[in-house]
Design a protein around this motif. Structure first.
Motif, PDB file in Angstrom:
ATOM      1  N   ILE A  85      32.177  49.327  30.476  1.00  0.00           N
ATOM      2  CA  ILE A  85      32.860  49.422  31.401  1.00  0.00           C
ATOM      3  C   ILE A  85      32.004  49.135  32.496  1.00  0.00           C
ATOM      4  N   THR A  86      32.273  47.962  33.431  1.00  0.00           N
ATOM      5  CA  THR A  86      31.804  47.705  34.568  1.00  0.00           C
ATOM      6  C   THR A  86      32.783  47.564  35.710  1.00  0.00           C
ATOM      7  N   GLU A  87      32.370  48.201  36.708  1.00  0.00           N
ATOM      8  CA  GLU A  87      33.410  47.733  38.191  1.00  0.00           C
ATOM      9  C   GLU A  87      33.182  46.345  38.459  1.00  0.00           C
ATOM     10  N   TRP A  88      34.272  46.050  38.741  1.00  0.00           N
ATOM     11  CA  TRP A  88      34.307  44.426  39.015  1.00  0.00           C
ATOM     12  C   TRP A  88      35.088  44.249  40.222  1.00  0.00           C
ATOM     13  N   SER A  89      34.489  43.070  41.136  1.00  0.00           N
ATOM     14  CA  SER A  89      35.330  42.606  42.364  1.00  0.00           C
ATOM     15  C   SER A  89      35.829  41.340  42.164  1.00  0.00           C
ATOM     16  N   PRO A  90      36.972  40.930  41.957  1.00  0.00           N
ATOM     17  CA  PRO A  90      37.320  39.387  42.088  1.00  0.00           C
ATOM     18  C   PRO A  90      37.549  39.008  43.379  1.00  0.00           C
ATOM     19  N   VAL A  91      36.571  38.326  43.829  1.00  0.00           N
ATOM     20  CA  VAL A  91      36.630  38.003  45.201  1.00  0.00           C
ATOM     21  C   VAL A  91      37.465  36.562  45.530  1.00  0.00           C
ATOM     22  N   THR A  92      37.564  35.715  44.609  1.00  0.00           N
ATOM     23  CA  THR A  92      38.312  34.562  44.902  1.00  0.00           C
ATOM     24  C   THR A  92      39.100  34.092  43.327  1.00  0.00           C
ATOM     25  N   GLY A  93      39.818  33.383  43.533  1.00  0.00           N
ATOM     26  CA  GLY A  93      40.665  32.660  42.399  1.00  0.00           C
ATOM     27  C   GLY A  93      41.853  33.475  42.206  1.00  0.00           C
ATOM     28  N   GLU A  94      42.501  33.246  41.071  1.00  0.00           N
ATOM     29  CA  GLU A  94      43.851  33.818  40.672  1.00  0.00           C
ATOM     30  C   GLU A  94      43.938  35.536  40.699  1.00  0.00           C
ATOM     31  N   ALA A  96      42.009  37.465  42.561  1.00  0.00           N
ATOM     32  CA  ALA A  96      41.521  38.195  43.852  1.00  0.00           C
ATOM     33  C   ALA A  96      42.559  39.121  44.444  1.00  0.00           C
ATOM     34  N   HIS A  97      43.715  38.993  44.421  1.00  0.00           N
ATOM     35  CA  HIS A  97      44.572  39.968  44.772  1.00  0.00           C
ATOM     36  C   HIS A  97      44.524  41.494  44.305  1.00  0.00           C
ATOM     37  N   HIS A  98      43.801  41.763  43.061  1.00  0.00           N
ATOM     38  CA  HIS A  98      43.229  43.012  42.527  1.00  0.00           C
ATOM     39  C   HIS A  98      42.422  43.592  43.288  1.00  0.00           C
ATOM     40  N   ALA A  99      41.502  43.006  44.063  1.00  0.00           N
ATOM     41  CA  ALA A  99      40.320  43.613  44.596  1.00  0.00           C
ATOM     42  C   ALA A  99      40.748  44.744  45.607  1.00  0.00           C
TER      43      ALA A  99
END
Length: 99
Positions: A85-94, A96-99
């Motif tokens: 389990i790794t924390e992830w930061s969706p910065v761009t793309g579809e 990204a709104h989850h960041a």
């Protein structure tokens, strides 16, 4: 709320176990957050080579997510050899709104 990349590495020889418990596993994933715990499945799916799967899950904490994933039918029935389990930061793309 954070997004976590969850990697399942399937246990060797667990094909039949996964086949048997896949409907309940998918039901479990679809139900994440239904009890008000703040979890939500963003996306999931198996690796094409059959070695494991990647799950993207929104959760208040990594500890809460790990505790919940222990109840996955694949985990209960020994189909998962490694869970990462790794924390992830969706910065761009579809996503990204989850960041």
């Amino acid at each position: 709320m954070s997004v976590f990349a969850v990697e399942y590495v399937y246990a060797a020889g667990s094909d039949a176990t996964r086949d048997e418990h896949r409907p309940k596993h998918r039901e479990f994933l679809a139900g994440l957050g239904a009890n008000g715990d703040g979890l939500a499945l963003v996306a999931s799916g198996p690796y094409v080579d059959g070695s494991g799967a990647l799950l993207l899950i929104s959760s208040p904490t990594q500890a809460a997510l790990a505790e919940t994933l222990a109840n996955d039918p694949f985990a209960i029935h020994g189909a998962i050899a490694v869970l990462r389990i790794t924390e992830w930061s969706p910065v761009t793309g579809e996503l990204a709104h989850h960041a």
